[in-house]
Motif scaffolding. Structure first.
Motif, mmCIF file in Angstrom:
data_model
loop_
_atom_site.group_PDB
_atom_site.id
_atom_site.type_symbol
_atom_site.label_atom_id
_atom_site.label_comp_id
_atom_site.label_asym_id
_atom_site.label_seq_id
_atom_site.Cartn_x
_atom_site.Cartn_y
_atom_site.Cartn_z
ATOM 1 N N ARG B 22 -14.575 5.557 -4.203
ATOM 2 C CA ARG B 22 -13.272 4.886 -4.196
ATOM 3 C C ARG B 22 -12.700 4.796 -5.597
ATOM 4 N NH1 ARG B 22 -12.442 1.413 0.395
ATOM 5 N NH2 ARG B 22 -13.338 2.558 2.134
ATOM 6 N N SER B 32 -9.864 1.696 -5.302
ATOM 7 C CA SER B 32 -9.135 1.429 -4.051
ATOM 8 C C SER B 32 -10.049 0.653 -3.137
ATOM 9 C CB SER B 32 -8.755 2.745 -3.368
ATOM 10 O OG SER B 32 -7.841 3.445 -4.150
ATOM 11 N N VAL B 33 -9.688 -0.596 -2.880
ATOM 12 C CA VAL B 33 -10.587 -1.436 -2.103
ATOM 13 C C VAL B 33 -10.338 -1.272 -0.613
ATOM 14 C CG1 VAL B 33 -11.178 -3.816 -1.618
ATOM 15 C CG2 VAL B 33 -10.831 -3.077 -3.962
ATOM 16 N N TYR B 34 -9.073 -1.341 -0.212
ATOM 17 C CA TYR B 34 -8.780 -1.335 1.214
ATOM 18 C C TYR B 34 -7.998 -0.079 1.537
ATOM 19 C CZ TYR B 34 -7.349 -3.015 5.768
ATOM 20 O OH TYR B 34 -7.143 -3.143 7.106
ATOM 21 N N LEU B 35 -8.526 0.722 2.445
ATOM 22 C CA LEU B 35 -7.844 1.961 2.822
ATOM 23 C C LEU B 35 -7.316 1.852 4.232
ATOM 24 C CD1 LEU B 35 -10.190 4.834 1.647
ATOM 25 C CD2 LEU B 35 -8.255 3.869 0.491
ATOM 26 N N GLN B 36 -6.147 2.396 4.441
ATOM 27 C CA GLN B 36 -5.626 2.483 5.811
ATOM 28 C C GLN B 36 -5.213 3.922 6.054
ATOM 29 O OE1 GLN B 36 -2.677 -0.721 6.672
ATOM 30 N NE2 GLN B 36 -3.069 -1.181 4.541
ATOM 31 N N ALA B 37 -5.809 4.521 7.036
ATOM 32 C CA ALA B 37 -5.395 5.884 7.374
ATOM 33 C C ALA B 37 -4.091 5.804 8.163
ATOM 34 C CB ALA B 37 -6.472 6.571 8.205
ATOM 35 N N PRO B 38 -3.145 6.708 7.890
ATOM 36 C CA PRO B 38 -1.873 6.631 8.634
ATOM 37 C C PRO B 38 -2.090 6.897 10.110
ATOM 38 C CG PRO B 38 -1.951 8.599 7.258
ATOM 39 C CD PRO B 38 -3.155 7.809 6.927
#
Lengths: 498, 514
Positions: B22, B32-38
């Protein structure tokens, strides 16, 4: 459906892949619900009413928060997770980034932050002896190559030609799913204001110092007044390969040799899709693209250097921002502010092929706008299985009710159409979209936000700012082939199943 | 199989420290702590291609003279036949045609092209300015304006001084082949010009016997005449019945028969000496010599428009002289005896010369032929293809259409709808492009507020080269050009009746009683 209503072709029939389960719940949640219900009833029967109700009371919030998605399809569980993530980031100060010799990065270089920090760049030559950049993401085991083109546009082109281009685009996407090892494809269209340096250099190069005064004066006036208000548009296509495909981990060198022969064919077929002449991006160009994205003010200097024949020599570990801050709703990097949106609702019903035109077109309020369509390719065998299963489920829903709802009937028709298209050779793809808008001053942010909010309905999509993950979404929208689902801690299948 | 994990910082790693999946962990290291995939949707490729990302176009390449701004994107549109032929390789020949209705700015675009090319070191040559549109520009570029017309200036089509001088420079050494080529070209051009004048004077071209007589007579002049001959000398040469000419006339040894055969030719040549339709413009020595180190323009604007024969003859003669001189310069440059010069040749009102007489299309083709295409660009201007097709002969029409078809670059202004089928024959115009061209000819809307005499489509043009979508642009002028472009200067002064010095001076004569 790609139907011809009169002489117009429309496209549609895309659906959210719904995992099997009860209502909106995924598989795991459904199983947990059933287990919980059985446990609750068991406790009531064996121990007593109050303990049983206590079990239900414990279970209830869990299901409430996984059940009710909001307008953007996010459940409360996801929102809580996001808030916790943000809090952790702020606590550990990792939402800030300071790089360079006076920064915090270990090597003292202006490295890329976040997910791209570990990426490595190399260059190889293809069969036509054109240099092309190879970007590896070692932790995910992915390798990306990028191709750049300048599309002609459909402005004054007749509809039959446009239809042909779009059909060829469909064929190109289908061909991608048959490429061995190809995992995902990213098409990124970026608009930026034309700084006028190209025109200035094109004219300065040809100018004759002994020419008559009037001619030189006129050319000067042209160079100073013409570029104002014009914009530059470039399309970049990033193809991401899986280095672990086929079970064995290949090295970047092996894959490069393999890709060198395949690249020529890939770029040639792009020409018929309306993308224009596609040229593989070499390492310097990729550095320039990424650096211009993180530091838009440097873009003009880079353009200037390139036009004067002495392109800047950038290294991959120098293309990152010197300072960045990932805020809740925006991403501040080197003095510029960007906001990245994700598509939370695809166009419903049927659309024409120019539906994205206004979203992609340059906008005076937005300094740099990037619209990235992300495709995840599905293996043909898997695709056949999926469409059959969808068809089976849809038919089950229709046949099991005495009076099936209109939605169920439509779903059955669309599932049938998809199955037929897949049987005829079309590929199945998952697609998503990210939109990034960058402005050079904080004061311009409002206007940019309002502009995107007005453009989204023209493209018939709903855009949701990627709250809490602006930095990773910004990186995902860049044409570097970052495949986010492979970087998630919680594997995607589990997330979907919740 | 994942890449080997890097050691943690505090455990003295053996190799270089690598960032984690990350990013770098630590204070202010951008992890990058929090990931959101589209969110993803699924569809078949036949449907997904409907979200087509290439519906908006990028700008056109910046090669050539900057002409204006792209109508849709605002980007600068550049183009000219020389640059697109020599630098971009987009054209097969460095020629361009400009078509468009009158009053919509064709000469403005050509002027801009000429001005920009002058800034690049190319010399504009206007071979026949009828309105006049270009002499102000040429004068402002320190060029030479050659005035032709009844009583203003003369042009001798038999003048080969430039070619002879160049042949002398080339000598008989290593450049003898070039010298022969040059002389052959000059002789042929001279013959074609005389033949063109005869075609226009008569209305039909000379037949093959008369052609041979002409060629022989010109040869005789070369051998015998000292100095530069004029048309009267040619007439005399034929009259004197030299052996060579008699052989060409095939008189079978009979002088009366010879005189009978050459009489029609002599009648025409006599008419060209002054009393015919064309007047005496070609009967005397040239009043000005063309200086090919500067821009130049032939000003034929004093010839009234209705004298079509004289206009056509003047244009044909200008072309012959101009192209001949360019050929000479290039030959000398190839031999290394003179600097290489680039020329931008403007042929205005092409159709006027084509319809001046029968056979003019062929003459035009040979007069505007160049041995070398490098270093020269030609732009031909016409109103509409209909003008070109007003030739009486069918195959002349086809040849005239061929001139437009063969030009590499086509720049179209506003055109009427009837023109579209003919236009589509020359280059592949899409329906949308045709509609765009037609829309530009709409007149301005009625307005009580301001009197606006400019149609909104004025200044809009489309560049079309084979196989690519057209590039629509709007020619926007810079302040320097606006000062120059005032073609309606005469109308600026409101027309006044002459102020009378005193009311009684110019009183009309008293009416005569009946």
């Amino acid at each position: 459906m790609a139907v011809e209503t009169g002489s117009e072709r429309t496209y549609g029939n895309w659906r959210r892949p719904r995992p099997p389960g009860l209502w909106h719940l995924g598989l795991i949640s459904s199983v947990l619900l059933v287990i919980g219900l059985i446990a609750g009833i068991g406790v009531i029967a064996l121990v007593g009413l109050i303990p049983g109700l206590a079990v239900f009371a414990v279970m209830l919030p869990f299901f409430l928060i996984t059940m009710k998605p909001d307008a953007h399809g996010q459940t409360p569980l996801q929102r809580i997770g996001m808030r916790l993530g943000r809090r952790r980031a702020r606590a550990g100060r990792s939402h800030l980034y300071r790089s360079g010799p006076l920064g915090q990065t270990p090597h003292g270089t202006y490295q890329l932050p976040g997910l791209l920090a570990a990426s490595q760049l190399a260059e190889a030559h293809d069969a036509y002896d054109r240099p092309f950049a190879i970007l590896t993401h070692p932790w995910a085991g992915h390798l990306t190559i990028v191709v750049e083109s300048e599309p002609d546009g459909a402005a004054l082109v007749d509809q039959p030609q446009v239809d042909q281009w779009v059909a060829h685009y469909g064929h190109w996407l289908a061909a991608l799913s048959q490429e061995p090892g190809l995992l995902a494809c990213q098409v990124s269209v970026e608009t930026a204001p034309d700084p006028g340096t190209r025109l200035r250099h094109a004219i300065a190069e040809r100018q004759d110092p002994n020419a008559p005064r009037l001619a030189l004066d006129t050319l000067n006036e042209i160079v100073n007044t013409y570029p104002a208000g014009a914009a530059d548009l470039k399309a970049r296509i990033a193809l991401t390969f899986d280095m672990n495909a086929g079970g064995q981990r290949k090295s970047a060198g092996e894959m490069a040799r393999d890709l060198a022969t395949r690249l020529g064919g890939l770029t040639q077929r792009l020409h018929a899709t309306g993308a224009g002449v596609a040229i593989p991006v070499n390492a310097q160009r990729l550095c320039e693209i990424v650096h211009a994205a993180y530091n838009p003010r440097a873009a003009e200097l880079l353009e200037e250097a390139r036009a004067s024949g002495q392109p800047a020599e950038l290294r991959w570990d120098d293309v990152g921002p010197a300072a960045a801050e990932a805020r809740e709703e925006s991403y501040w990097h080197d003095g510029a502010v960007s906001v990245t949106w994700a598509m939370s609702q695809a166009p419903r019903g049927e659309v024409r092929e120019n539906v994205l035109a206004r979203l992609i077109a340059p906008h005076p309020d937005i300094a740099r706008k990037r619209v990235t369509v992300l495709y995840r390719l599905i293996d043909p065998g898997e695709a056949a299985r999926i469409v059959e299963r969808d068809l089976h489920n849809a038919e089950f829903r229709v046949n099991s009710a005495t009076k099936p709802s209109a939605r169920a009937v439509v779903e059955q028709q669309s599932a049938r159409a998809a199955a037929q298209e897949e049987a005829r050779g079309a590929a199945l793809l998952n697609f998503g979209m990210l939109v990034t808008a960058t402005v050079l001053e904080e004061q311009q942010l409002r206007a940019a936000l309002s502009a995107i909010n007005n453009l989204a309905p023209t493209a018939r999509v709903t855009l949701r700012p990627v709250w809490g993950s602006q930095d990773s979404a910004f990186a995902a929208a860049l044409p570097v082939g970052l495949f986010l689902p492979a970087h998630l801690k919680v594997p995607e299948s589990v997330r979907a199943a919740l | 199989m994942r890449a080997p994990l890097p050691r943690r910082h505090n455990s003295r790693p053996a190799g270089p420290v690598l960032p984690g999946p990350r990013g770098w962990s630590g204070h202010a290291r951008g992890r990058s702590v929090y990931l959101q995939a589209p969110a993803e949707w699924r569809a078949t490729s036949i449907q997904t291609c409907g979200l087509w990302p290439f519906s908006v176009g990028a700008g056109a390449p910046l090669i050539g003279a900057p002409l204006g701004k792209h109508i849709l994107t605002g980007a600068t549109v550049c183009g000219d036949p020389i640059s697109w032929f020599q630098r971009a390789g987009l054209l097969t020949a460095p020629t361009a045609s400009v078509l468009g209705l009158q009053g919509f700015g064709k000469s403005t675009v050509i002027r801009r092209m000429a001005l920009s090319l002058a800034g690049f070191g190319v010399l504009p040559l206007v071979l026949g300015d009828l309105k006049p549109d270009y002499i102000d520009l040429i004068a402002a570029l320190d060029g030479q304006v050659v005035r032709l017309g009844r009583g203003r200036g003369y042009l001798n089509v038999l003048d080969m001084t430039l070619a002879l001088w160049a042949a002398e420079q080339l000598g008989d050494g290593e450049h003898v082949k070039l010298k022969r080529e040059l002389l052959a070209d000059a002789v042929g051009r001279r013959h074609t010009m005389v033949s063109a004048l005869i075609s226009i004077q008569r209305g039909h071209p000379p037949d093959d016997r008369e052609d041979s007589i002409l060629a022989a007579a010109l040869r005789v002049l070369d051998e015998r005449f000292d100095g530069t001959p004029v048309l009267s000398d040619l007439l005399e040469a034929i009259e004197s019945a030299p052996e060579r000419v008699r052989m060409a006339a095939f008189d079978r040894g009979s002088l009366p028969r010879y005189q009978e055969l050459v009489e029609p030719l002599q009648v025409t040549l006599q008419a060209l000496l002054g009393d015919g339709r064309i007047g005496e413009m070609f009967s005397r020595q040239s009043t000005v010599r063309l200086d090919l180190d500067r821009p130049a323009a032939f000003d034929v604007s004093s010839i009234p428009e209705d004298q079509t024969e004289l206009v056509g003859a003047a244009l044909a003669a200008c072309w012959g002289v101009g192209f001949g001189a360019v050929n000479v310069t290039h030959t000398l440059a190839e031999a290394g005896l003179a600097p290489m010069r680039h020329y931008f040749i403007i042929l205005d009102e092409l159709w006027r010369a084509l319809i001046a007489g029968r056979g003019m299309v062929d003459r035009t083709n040979s007069l505007t032929r160049l041995n070398r295409q490098w270093g020269v660009g030609v732009v031909m201007c016409s109103h509409t293809i209909k003008d070109l097709l007003s030739l009486p002969d069918e195959h002349e029409r086809m040849k005239a259409l061929g001139l437009i078809e063969r030009s590499g670059m086509l720049i179209c202004g506003a055109l009427p709808p009837e023109e579209m089928p003919r236009l589509a024959q020359t280059k592949d115009f899409s329906v949308a492009e045709q509609r765009q061209l037609i829309s530009w000819q709409d007149p301005p809307a009625w307005s009580t507020a301001a009197y606006n005499d400019a149609p909104p489509g004025r200044g809009n043009f489309m560049i079309k080269i084979g196989g690519r979508p057209g590039i629509p642009f709007r020619a926007t002028l810079t302040p320097s050009e606006l000062r120059l472009n005032d073609t309606s200067k005469l109308w600026h002064e409101n027309s006044r009746r002459g102020e009378l010095a005193s009311p009684t001076e110019l009183a009309p004569p008293a009416p005569v009683p009946l």
